[in-house]
Design a protein around this motif. Structure first.
Motif, PDB file in Angstrom:
ATOM      1  N   GLU A 156     -74.216  -2.303  -1.181  1.00  0.00           N
ATOM      2  CA  GLU A 156     -74.042  -2.622  -2.330  1.00  0.00           C
ATOM      3  C   GLU A 156     -72.666  -4.086  -2.532  1.00  0.00           C
ATOM      4  N   GLU A 167     -80.676  -0.035  -8.138  1.00  0.00           N
ATOM      5  CA  GLU A 167     -80.867   1.464  -7.374  1.00  0.00           C
ATOM      6  C   GLU A 167     -81.486   1.318  -6.160  1.00  0.00           C
ATOM      7  N   THR A 171     -71.955  -0.456  -8.515  1.00  0.00           N
ATOM      8  CA  THR A 171     -71.361   0.613  -8.461  1.00  0.00           C
ATOM      9  C   THR A 171     -70.942   0.849  -7.201  1.00  0.00           C
ATOM     10  N   GLY A 172     -70.761   1.766  -6.329  1.00  0.00           N
ATOM     11  CA  GLY A 172     -70.521   2.355  -5.037  1.00  0.00           C
ATOM     12  C   GLY A 172     -69.104   1.462  -4.275  1.00  0.00           C
ATOM     13  N   TYR A 210     -71.254   7.530  -6.133  1.00  0.00           N
ATOM     14  CA  TYR A 210     -72.111   7.102  -5.524  1.00  0.00           C
ATOM     15  C   TYR A 210     -72.676   6.659  -4.354  1.00  0.00           C
ATOM     16  N   SER A 211     -71.888   6.501  -3.541  1.00  0.00           N
ATOM     17  CA  SER A 211     -72.005   5.862  -1.905  1.00  0.00           C
ATOM     18  C   SER A 211     -72.924   6.665  -1.776  1.00  0.00           C
ATOM     19  N   GLN A 221     -66.803   6.386  -7.204  1.00  0.00           N
ATOM     20  CA  GLN A 221     -67.619   4.943  -6.968  1.00  0.00           C
ATOM     21  C   GLN A 221     -68.100   5.690  -4.173  1.00  0.00           C
ATOM     22  N   TYR A 259     -74.030   9.331  -2.244  1.00  0.00           N
ATOM     23  CA  TYR A 259     -75.617   9.269  -3.638  1.00  0.00           C
ATOM     24  C   TYR A 259     -76.242   8.644  -3.051  1.00  0.00           C
ATOM     25  N   ARG A 260     -76.376   7.814  -2.830  1.00  0.00           N
ATOM     26  CA  ARG A 260     -77.640   6.914  -2.079  1.00  0.00           C
ATOM     27  C   ARG A 260     -77.409   7.408  -0.491  1.00  0.00           C
TER      28      ARG A 260
END
Lengths: 276, 471
Positions: A223, A147, A229-230, A87-88, A84, A90-91
């Protein structure tokens, strides 16, 4: 024992931590499970099954369990805390780097030419205070991809501090230095890269630090809204279940990761700092 | 691979009958094999193509059936005609008269190859979505050859936007949503279809424990209520209920949109006095001892629809076989959920974090209908929530009357036309038949809601019969 003044702040903060955690632990003990329940009481759930603020010991045990298996993947809606957070991150990093790619050159132009500053300033002032989450419905509708919308929200919130700080840093480079460059007959491009950029770098880095801080604040909310996700989704999913132990654990993780992001950028800014 | 019964129907030398003493290559080789003799090398026109895939075989079966039909199943006249005119020319003449490709597509629709097996299906974590969710852990999707990821979604607006954006192939929705989306109410108009209803009943009005003495809706002036979405049965049922008790839902109470998972937290925080929401959040409020169940929605309208399974019109056109398989999985899962003896197994399957993320006893009370009401009593209502896939057109008409009554849509409506375009009763009926259930013979019927008759043939008169309305 010899008196060492350097230890005093440490002792005070340890005592504070101990008292705070101790009183929290003491005040949030779960009620004892009652015995011999009737069917109605069973269906209502005992008092010990109700959602409540957990004692810190429960959070620590939970944190230990989660962190000992951070990358498990039990389906699209149940992933480990490590996945998780990845993912965060990465964003946040994608949105932040895209913003830096646009904000720093634009800020440079605005800072170097006062006329551009006057022309663009009203727009920046209007767009800057808009809450990034207000863009979310519009982004979802236009981009048609949740996304990309989340990344766009990060982009739009991290662009302004970098833009403004770059412009400010560039505009405030000491005139003497530019004049020296001019007497050496340096071209405009060389002046920009060898004189103005290094001189403005500490201010630009400050802007980047502010931006990544805001981006990390915003990703959690974004999110929670979009889900999937995240770390924000993780908080939302546990909130559904009123599982406050997991929520407190997630809050701590958000804090730790945010602090690490800031530490990385602050060490970069030490590297570009200079003494006049 | 060649199949004797699947000879090329456009080949005059090919018998489709294979009677005793047949002279075609295959029969001769088979006969000679049986005698142990050498295979005779008979010259024959090569078969148009070898039937390597099931797809080709299906095509051949359809062609063959049509050609035999054209020649009235007389193989002799077929072969002599083809001998005179030629196979290729016959094929093109027949092709210009009969839409072979369309017939092939239509036939394969019910039994053909899946165009897409990896699907994303969205759901909001509530018990209404039980068939969509439990089809995953209990293997209903894989039974029909599909690899489905069920994705948890934060709320209906996001579910709608992700569906419109194509991130979800299909999604759990509220029965009014596909109607609203097709009409463009609250979003850009996109043709949406709703092949099945998921659950009937299964909602409740929950009030905060402080309001235990206010069981009469007339005492609710100034209350703040939560509903999960504007275009929801919850909103329309709550409005209907308070309006029947003389309260104007727009003036006397406040109705807020709160995503279902946030209902309990808002009730506890005092942001809401009550809500009409999906389970498990009604039972969860009782479990947390902050709310009680005032009434179940089945007391307002016995057998009302609530949630649905929906996808875009485009998805059904582009992936007809996948759509068909997915629909069959859902109808199958819905019937499985409807059986009382399966409910405890389902409760355990959908309670974990990956699905509803709720305590299992809460889910079990919802699905079995034996529950604590929060007022000190145990209720036994086996059909507290029930599952019935058939999308009655009259349900759509009722929803449209309420959307018009409360001003969500304006102007004249072609009630039946919209209902029939969006609620695909024939698709659901066909799948029910395939699975051995009997679908209803009609798609319209009248309802009695809180003692008031709804006549589906007179929607406008129905709207005008209400004293409290926004038009």
């Amino acid at each position: 024992m010899r008196y060492r003044p350097a230890l005093r702040p440490l002792i005070i903060s340890l005592v504070f931590l101990f008292v705070a955690l101790g009183s929290w632990e003491w005040s949030s003990q779960p009620p004892k499970a009652t015995e011999a329940l009737s069917e109605y009481e069973l269906l209502m759930g005992g008092a010990e099954q109700e959602a409540r603020v957990p004692p810190p010991s429960a959070v620590i045990i939970h944190a230990f369990n989660e962190l000992s298996d951070p990358f498990y993947d039990a389906g699209p809606n149940d992933k480990g805390i490590g996945i998780q957070l990845a993912y965060s991150l990465y964003r946040v990093l994608t949105g932040f780097l895209l913003a830096a790619l646009i904000a720093i050159p634009c800020g440079f132009v605005i800072g170097m030419f006062p006329v551009m500053h006057k022309a663009m300033n009203p727009y920046v002032q209007i767009l800057k205070p808009i809450s990034p989450l207000a863009w979310m419905p519009l982004a979802l509708f236009i981009i048609k991809d949740s996304e990309a919308s989340a990344i766009f929200v990060i982009f739009i919130c991290s662009i302004w501090p970098m833009l403004i700080n770059t412009a400010f840093g560039v505009a405030n480079v000491r005139k003497d230095w530019i004049n020296v460059a001019r007497t050496h007959e340096l071209s405009d491009m060389r002046t920009a890269f060898t004189v103005i950029l290094p001189a403005a770098a500490p201010t630009i880095l400050t802007g980047m630090r502010i931006s990544i801080g805001i981006a990390w604040l915003v990703i959690v909310a974004a999110e929670m809204l979009v889900g999937g996700t995240g770390i924000g989704y993780y908080v939302w999913n546990e909130w559904n279940n009123l599982d406050l132990t997991s929520v407190i654990f997630a809050i701590m993780m958000i804090g730790i990761v945010g602090m690490m992001l800031d530490l990385i950028l602050s060490s970069v800014s030490r590297w570009v700092a200079y003494e006049e | 691979m060649t199949y004797k019964s699947l000879g090329d129907p456009f080949n005059p030398d090919q018998s489709l009958l294979h009677e005793k003493g047949c002279s075609c290559t295959q029969c001769i080789s088979e006969n000679s094999k049986a005698c142990g003799a050498q295979t005779l090398a008979t010259e024959s026109k090569p078969d148009r193509e070898r039937l390597d895939t099931t797809e080709d075989m299906m095509d051949r079966v359809i062609e063959s059936t049509i050609v035999r039909g054209v020649f009235a199943h007389n193989d002799f006249s077929r072969r002599s005609f083809l001998g005179l005119v030629g196979g290729g020319l016959t094929a093109s003449i027949l092709g210009s008269l009969i839409p072979f490709d369309e017939i092939k597509a239509a036939v394969k629709d019910s039994m053909g190859k899946l165009e897409k097996t990896k699907l994303n299906v969205g759901f909001v974590p509530i018990t209404c979505a039980t068939p969509i969710i439990m089809a995953h852990p209990l293997g209903f999707y894989s039974k029909y050859g599909l690899d489905v990821d069920v994705i948890k979604t934060a709320g209906w607006a996001v579910a709608r936007d992700k569906s419109l954006a194509g991130e979800y192939d299909a999604s759990h929705m509220l029965t009014p949503m596909p109607l609203a989306m097709s009409l463009g109410a609250g979003s850009a108009p996109t043709p949406y279809v709703m092949p099945t209803v998921e659950n009937i009943n299964g909602q409740a009005i929950v009030l905060h424990v402080d309001h235990k003495d206010k069981r009469d809706p007339k005492q609710w002036k100034g209350f703040k209520f939560g509903v999960p979405f504007e275009y929801s049965m919850h909103n329309f049922l709550l409005r209907y209920y308070v309006a029947e008790h003389g309260l104007d839902p727009d003036k006397d109470i406040q109705i807020r949109v709160v995503p279902p998972p946030e209902m309990v937290a808002n009730l506890r925080a005092g942001n809401l006095d009550g809500y009409l929401s999906p389970d498990p959040f009604n039972q969860r409020a009782v479990w947390e001892k902050i709310g009680f169940i005032h009434i179940l929605t089945k007391e307002i309208w016995e057998g009302h629809p609530c949630c649905a399974f929906a996808c875009s019109k485009e998805f059904t056109n582009r992936y007809p076989n996948t759509y068909s398989a997915l629909l069959k999985a859902i109808v199958d899962a819905t019937h499985y959920s409807a059986k009382a003896e399966n409910r405890i197994e389902i409760s355990a399957a959908i309670a974990p974090k990956n699905y509803l993320n709720q305590p299992e006893p809460v889910i079990r009370q919802v699905l079995t209908g034996r529950y604590a009401d929060g007022l000190g009593g145990i209720q036994d209502v086996p059909d507290r929530i029930d599952f019935d896939p058939f999308p009655w057109h009259s349900m759509a008409v009722w929803i449209l009357t309420q959307m018009k009554r409360w001003g969500y849509i304006k102007g004249d409506l072609e009630y039946n036309k919209i209902a029939e375009a969006v609620y695909l009763a024939s698709d659901a009926g066909a799948k029910m038949k395939e699975l051995g259930y009997t679908p209803p013979t009609e798609t319209y019927k009248n309802y009695t809601i809180m003692g008031k008759e709804f006549d589906y043939t007179k929607p406008e008169q129905y709207i005008n019969s209400f004293a409290i309305r926004r038009m």
